[in-house]
Write a protein that holds these residues in place. Structure first.
Motif, short mmCIF file in Angstrom:
data_model
loop_
_atom_site.label_atom_id
_atom_site.label_comp_id
_atom_site.label_asym_id
_atom_site.label_seq_id
_atom_site.Cartn_x
_atom_site.Cartn_y
_atom_site.Cartn_z
N ARG A 82 0.85 -1.19 0.00
CA ARG A 82 0.00 0.00 0.00
C ARG A 82 0.88 1.23 0.00
NH1 ARG A 82 -3.87 1.22 3.55
NH2 ARG A 82 -4.62 -0.86 3.52
N ALA A 83 0.27 2.35 -0.35
CA ALA A 83 1.00 3.62 -0.40
C ALA A 83 1.06 4.27 0.97
CB ALA A 83 0.32 4.56 -1.38
N ALA A 84 2.12 4.98 1.21
CA ALA A 84 2.23 5.87 2.38
C ALA A 84 2.37 7.27 1.81
CB ALA A 84 3.44 5.50 3.23
N ARG A 85 1.56 8.20 2.34
CA ARG A 85 1.52 9.54 1.78
C ARG A 85 2.15 10.61 2.68
NH1 ARG A 85 -2.61 6.67 -0.12
NH2 ARG A 85 -3.22 6.96 -2.29
N VAL A 88 5.65 9.08 9.07
CA VAL A 88 6.85 8.27 9.25
C VAL A 88 6.47 6.81 9.05
CG1 VAL A 88 8.55 7.53 10.98
CG2 VAL A 88 7.89 9.92 10.85
N VAL A 89 7.36 6.06 8.41
CA VAL A 89 7.18 4.61 8.34
C VAL A 89 8.17 3.97 9.30
CG1 VAL A 89 6.20 4.52 6.01
CG2 VAL A 89 8.68 4.41 6.30
N THR A 90 7.78 2.81 9.81
CA THR A 90 8.63 2.07 10.74
C THR A 90 8.94 0.70 10.15
OG1 THR A 90 7.63 3.16 12.64
CG2 THR A 90 8.78 1.08 13.07
N GLY A 91 10.21 0.34 10.17
CA GLY A 91 10.63 -0.97 9.70
C GLY A 91 11.07 -1.82 10.87
N THR A 92 10.65 -3.08 10.86
CA THR A 92 11.07 -4.04 11.87
C THR A 92 11.67 -5.24 11.16
OG1 THR A 92 9.30 -3.32 13.35
CG2 THR A 92 10.34 -5.44 13.83
N GLU A 112 2.03 4.92 9.96
CA GLU A 112 1.72 5.36 11.33
C GLU A 112 0.46 4.73 11.90
OE1 GLU A 112 1.84 9.66 10.99
OE2 GLU A 112 3.94 9.65 11.64
N ASP A 113 -0.39 4.14 11.04
CA ASP A 113 -1.58 3.44 11.51
C ASP A 113 -1.32 1.96 11.73
OD1 ASP A 113 -3.16 5.77 11.42
OD2 ASP A 113 -3.57 5.46 9.29
N GLY A 114 -0.06 1.55 11.55
CA GLY A 114 0.30 0.15 11.72
C GLY A 114 -0.05 -0.73 10.53
#
Length: 136
Positions: A82-85, A88-92, A112-114
């Protein structure tokens, strides 16, 4: 966070705004802003997600490799969900296999919404550092 024993000043890590929050050989967590890492439509660039994934997996592999050894990327693949607009994105990154010569990680990037933005898998080759190199 565990010390990575090297500076990120002047690197792609710095340019992308990646921040490490947690780092061990088994699990690495980091964030990256969407702003500044977009494609022309204003969405997070897929390549930026891959840079985050490779950074996290490489840090974990380097920590696993240990002193006087280095980790170099051997293979990476990614699926963009999905797109992030914005925000912040989080990588694990979670270790899949930690051997003497290879380390593989599953990396999940979320918004940010998980919600999952990207899933990647990275494999690094572990080898002895060249004499006089900057290996940890």
């Amino acid at each position: 966070m565990t010390d990575t024993s090297y500076s990120t000043t002047g690197t792609l890590i710095e340019r992308m705004g990646i921040e490490l929050l947690e780092a061990s050989p088994e699990r690495i967590v980091g964030t990256m802003p969407v702003d500044g890492n977009t494609q022309p439509y204003g969405l997070l660039h897929g390549g930026a997600s891959v840079v985050l994934a490779e950074t996290l997996g490489s840090v974990g592999a380097a920590l696993h490799a240990g002193e006087n050894r280095i980790a170099v990327g051997l293979d990476i693949n990614a699926t963009h969900h999905r797109a992030a607009r914005g925000g912040v994105v989080t990588g694990t990154a979670t270790a899949l296999s930690l051997g003497n010569t290879l380390a593989s990680y599953d990396v999940v990037v979320t918004d940010e919404d998980g919600k999952r933005v990207c899933t990647a898998r990275i494999t690094c080759l572990l080898r002895d550092a060249a004499p006089g190199s900057k290996a940890g």
